[in-house]
Write an enzyme that holds these catalytic residues in place. Structure first.
Site, PDB file in Angstrom:
ATOM      1  N   ASP A  57      52.400  23.767   2.381  1.00  0.00           N
ATOM      2  CA  ASP A  57      53.552  24.585   1.982  1.00  0.00           C
ATOM      3  C   ASP A  57      54.763  23.656   1.977  1.00  0.00           C
ATOM      4  O   ASP A  57      55.178  23.174   3.033  1.00  0.00           O
ATOM      5  CB  ASP A  57      53.752  25.737   2.977  1.00  0.00           C
ATOM      6  CG  ASP A  57      54.859  26.688   2.539  1.00  0.00           C
ATOM      7  OD1 ASP A  57      55.766  26.246   1.796  1.00  0.00           O
ATOM      8  OD2 ASP A  57      54.817  27.863   2.936  1.00  0.00           O
ATOM      9  N   ASN A  84      56.667  18.626  -7.587  1.00  0.00           N
ATOM     10  CA  ASN A  84      56.577  19.551  -8.729  1.00  0.00           C
ATOM     11  C   ASN A  84      56.483  21.016  -8.313  1.00  0.00           C
ATOM     12  O   ASN A  84      56.832  21.896  -9.107  1.00  0.00           O
ATOM     13  CB  ASN A  84      55.345  19.147  -9.563  1.00  0.00           C
ATOM     14  CG  ASN A  84      54.955  20.199 -10.570  1.00  0.00           C
ATOM     15  OD1 ASN A  84      55.557  20.294 -11.644  1.00  0.00           O
ATOM     16  ND2 ASN A  84      53.978  21.025 -10.230  1.00  0.00           N
ATOM     17  N   SER A 135      64.362  21.201 -14.360  1.00  0.00           N
ATOM     18  CA  SER A 135      64.287  22.220 -15.426  1.00  0.00           C
ATOM     19  C   SER A 135      65.509  22.069 -16.323  1.00  0.00           C
ATOM     20  O   SER A 135      66.535  21.515 -15.899  1.00  0.00           O
ATOM     21  CB  SER A 135      64.297  23.615 -14.786  1.00  0.00           C
ATOM     22  OG  SER A 135      64.542  24.613 -15.755  1.00  0.00           O
ATOM     23  N   TYR A 148      67.462  30.004  -9.078  1.00  0.00           N
ATOM     24  CA  TYR A 148      66.661  28.951  -9.734  1.00  0.00           C
ATOM     25  C   TYR A 148      67.576  27.860 -10.292  1.00  0.00           C
ATOM     26  O   TYR A 148      67.332  26.667 -10.103  1.00  0.00           O
ATOM     27  CB  TYR A 148      65.820  29.599 -10.829  1.00  0.00           C
ATOM     28  CG  TYR A 148      64.774  28.700 -11.453  1.00  0.00           C
ATOM     29  CD1 TYR A 148      63.583  28.432 -10.789  1.00  0.00           C
ATOM     30  CD2 TYR A 148      64.969  28.145 -12.714  1.00  0.00           C
ATOM     31  CE1 TYR A 148      62.608  27.624 -11.368  1.00  0.00           C
ATOM     32  CE2 TYR A 148      64.004  27.336 -13.295  1.00  0.00           C
ATOM     33  CZ  TYR A 148      62.824  27.083 -12.623  1.00  0.00           C
ATOM     34  OH  TYR A 148      61.871  26.278 -13.202  1.00  0.00           O
ATOM     35  N   LYS A 152      67.576  24.029  -9.065  1.00  0.00           N
ATOM     36  CA  LYS A 152      67.222  22.965 -10.013  1.00  0.00           C
ATOM     37  C   LYS A 152      68.422  22.045 -10.285  1.00  0.00           C
ATOM     38  O   LYS A 152      68.245  20.843 -10.496  1.00  0.00           O
ATOM     39  CB  LYS A 152      66.689  23.565 -11.317  1.00  0.00           C
ATOM     40  CG  LYS A 152      65.361  24.310 -11.146  1.00  0.00           C
ATOM     41  CD  LYS A 152      64.235  23.385 -10.698  1.00  0.00           C
ATOM     42  CE  LYS A 152      62.899  24.108 -10.672  1.00  0.00           C
ATOM     43  NZ  LYS A 152      61.786  23.226 -10.261  1.00  0.00           N
ATOM     44  N   VAL A 181      57.640  26.578 -20.631  1.00  0.00           N
ATOM     45  CA  VAL A 181      56.268  26.077 -20.757  1.00  0.00           C
ATOM     46  C   VAL A 181      55.329  27.235 -20.433  1.00  0.00           C
ATOM     47  O   VAL A 181      55.586  27.996 -19.486  1.00  0.00           O
ATOM     48  CB  VAL A 181      56.018  24.920 -19.754  1.00  0.00           C
ATOM     49  CG1 VAL A 181      54.648  24.293 -20.002  1.00  0.00           C
ATOM     50  CG2 VAL A 181      57.125  23.872 -19.826  1.00  0.00           C
TER      51      VAL A 181
HETATM   52  P1  NAD Z   1      52.894  27.444 -11.723  1.00  0.00           P
HETATM   53  O1  NAD Z   1      53.204  28.717 -11.045  1.00  0.00           O
HETATM   54  O2  NAD Z   1      51.777  27.373 -12.703  1.00  0.00           O
HETATM   55  O3  NAD Z   1      52.629  26.296 -10.640  1.00  0.00           O
HETATM   56  C1  NAD Z   1      53.436  26.173  -9.503  1.00  0.00           C
HETATM   57  C2  NAD Z   1      52.632  25.502  -8.420  1.00  0.00           C
HETATM   58  O4  NAD Z   1      53.478  25.348  -7.269  1.00  0.00           O
HETATM   59  C3  NAD Z   1      51.427  26.321  -7.960  1.00  0.00           C
HETATM   60  O5  NAD Z   1      50.344  25.430  -7.731  1.00  0.00           O
HETATM   61  C4  NAD Z   1      51.893  26.934  -6.637  1.00  0.00           C
HETATM   62  O6  NAD Z   1      50.841  27.164  -5.732  1.00  0.00           O
HETATM   63  C5  NAD Z   1      52.781  25.815  -6.141  1.00  0.00           C
HETATM   64  N1  NAD Z   1      53.719  26.282  -5.122  1.00  0.00           N
HETATM   65  C6  NAD Z   1      54.626  27.286  -5.199  1.00  0.00           C
HETATM   66  N2  NAD Z   1      55.271  27.417  -4.023  1.00  0.00           N
HETATM   67  C7  NAD Z   1      54.754  26.473  -3.193  1.00  0.00           C
HETATM   68  C8  NAD Z   1      54.981  26.101  -1.848  1.00  0.00           C
HETATM   69  N3  NAD Z   1      55.895  26.738  -1.100  1.00  0.00           N
HETATM   70  N4  NAD Z   1      54.271  25.076  -1.331  1.00  0.00           N
HETATM   71  C9  NAD Z   1      53.340  24.423  -2.078  1.00  0.00           C
HETATM   72  N5  NAD Z   1      53.065  24.734  -3.343  1.00  0.00           N
HETATM   73  C10 NAD Z   1      53.755  25.750  -3.892  1.00  0.00           C
HETATM   74  O7  NAD Z   1      54.250  26.987 -12.401  1.00  0.00           O
HETATM   75  P2  NAD Z   1      54.642  25.793 -13.394  1.00  0.00           P
HETATM   76  O8  NAD Z   1      55.267  26.430 -14.562  1.00  0.00           O
HETATM   77  O9  NAD Z   1      53.531  24.841 -13.569  1.00  0.00           O
HETATM   78  O10 NAD Z   1      55.805  25.122 -12.535  1.00  0.00           O
HETATM   79  C11 NAD Z   1      55.741  23.805 -12.035  1.00  0.00           C
HETATM   80  C12 NAD Z   1      57.153  23.285 -11.884  1.00  0.00           C
HETATM   81  O11 NAD Z   1      57.754  23.224 -13.171  1.00  0.00           O
HETATM   82  C13 NAD Z   1      58.048  24.157 -11.029  1.00  0.00           C
HETATM   83  O12 NAD Z   1      58.883  23.353 -10.239  1.00  0.00           O
HETATM   84  C14 NAD Z   1      58.862  24.918 -12.063  1.00  0.00           C
HETATM   85  O13 NAD Z   1      60.090  25.346 -11.559  1.00  0.00           O
HETATM   86  C15 NAD Z   1      59.009  23.855 -13.127  1.00  0.00           C
HETATM   87  N6  NAD Z   1      59.356  24.353 -14.456  1.00  0.00           N
HETATM   88  C16 NAD Z   1      58.550  25.255 -15.086  1.00  0.00           C
HETATM   89  C17 NAD Z   1      58.912  25.707 -16.351  1.00  0.00           C
HETATM   90  C18 NAD Z   1      58.079  26.702 -17.112  1.00  0.00           C
HETATM   91  O14 NAD Z   1      58.562  27.259 -18.112  1.00  0.00           O
HETATM   92  N7  NAD Z   1      56.832  26.975 -16.713  1.00  0.00           N
HETATM   93  C19 NAD Z   1      60.077  25.221 -16.952  1.00  0.00           C
HETATM   94  C20 NAD Z   1      60.859  24.298 -16.288  1.00  0.00           C
HETATM   95  C21 NAD Z   1      60.480  23.857 -15.029  1.00  0.00           C
END
Ligand code: NAD
Length: 243
Positions: A57, A84, A135, A148, A152, A181
């Site tokens: 975590d 990430n 982000s 958020y 970020k 994404v």
């Molecule tokens: P996702 O939900 O598919 O993956 C997020 C991952 O983070 C999961 O494996 C989850 O278990 C893990 N996670 C969450 N809280 C946690 C914690 N406290 N400890 C350990 N692991 C934890 O989401 P994603 O879209 O792949 O996001 C990945 C990163 O990209 C994030 O930081 C998100 O903010 C960023 N992001 C996503 C987008 C989008 O549109 N999907 C856009 C910009 C940035």
């Protein structure tokens, strides 16, 4: 292979963007450790892509330190730390519950600080690098995303700050700033016409990205080809922040 012989940690590596990055790193020859909260999903993905899983975590510094120590014990060193893991939140500040604010900041900002602090002593030994997933909402305000955007935005400036402090030590620090994404994080939202049209209409390329379109930037930033890059927050957003 661009990452042959390198050891990398990818937090949040069991899903979405992190899974795509971990997969690409394995294909490029790296030894990869993924970390996330849910053990069953983490173990399954680790088996699928051929890497190691450590339940972590990122809100808890002790757990992140343990993740880094376990990695170094197993592979002898650490070259790349990808901070990430993250969660989303959609509420303007007046409607924001304080508990939600704290959880988002603890996960999305404290989590990046924890990974950075735990990894740095080892990265100084390998001239390694840190890649943070920020982000577009760290570069510009995100509509209805108070916590958020704050978290970020913190990651974006923290990336520059740590880059400045550790350039002398040979550690490079950059961030990736994706637009929308298609991942489990956004899946449900993107299924609604309201949200999909918001994304389509504000993205010059008129579509969200796939996680596999984000991973190549993380490969490049971890590679020797990015040897002169540090302190950069790089949009990868179909043109969102260009207008
Ligand atoms: P996702 O939900 O598919 O993956 C997020 C991952 O983070 C999961 O494996 C989850 O278990 C893990 N996670 C969450 N809280 C946690 C914690 N406290 N400890 C350990 N692991 C934890 O989401 P994603 O879209 O792949 O996001 C990945 C990163 O990209 C994030 O930081 C998100 O903010 C960023 N992001 C996503 C987008 C989008 O549109 N999907 C856009 C910009 C940035």
């Amino acid at each position: 292979m661009q990452l042959d012989g390198k050891t990398a940690i990818v937090t949040g590596g069991a899903s979405g963007i992190g899974k795509a990055i971990a997969t690409a790193y394995v294909k490029e020859g790296a030894d990869v450790v993924i970390a996330s909260r849910t053990e069953s999903a983490g173990t399954e993905v680790a088996d699928e892509i051929g890497c190691t899983y450590v339940q972590t975590d990122v809100r808890e510094y002790d757990q992140v330190e343990e993740l880094v120590e376990t990695t170094v014990d197993e592979f002898g060193k650490l070259d790349v730390m990808v901070n990430n893991a993250g969660i989303a939140s959609e509420a303007p500040v007046e409607e924001m519950e304080l508990d939600e604010w704290r959880n988002v900041v603890q996960t999305d900002l404290d989590g990046v600080m924890h990974g950075t602090k735990a990894a740095l002593p080892h990265l100084e030994e390998t001239d390694g690098c840190i890649i943070n997933t920020a982000s577009i909402y760290g570069l510009v305000g995100g509509k209805g995303a108070a916590a958020y955007s704050a978290a970020k935005g913190g990651v974006v400036n923290f990336t520059q700050q740590v880059a400045v402090d550790y350039a002398d030590e040979g550690v490079r620090v950059n961030s990736i700033c994706p637009g929308f994404v298609e991942t489990p994080m956004t899946e449900e939202l993107l299924e609604t016409e309201r949200f999909y049209s918001y994304v389509r209409d504000n993205t010059p390329m008129n579509r969200p990205a796939q996680p596999e379109e984000i991973a190549p930037l993380a490969v490049f930033l971890a590679s020797d080809g990015a040897g002169y890059m540090t302190g950069a927050n790089i949009p990868i957003d179909g043109g969102w922040t260009a207008h």
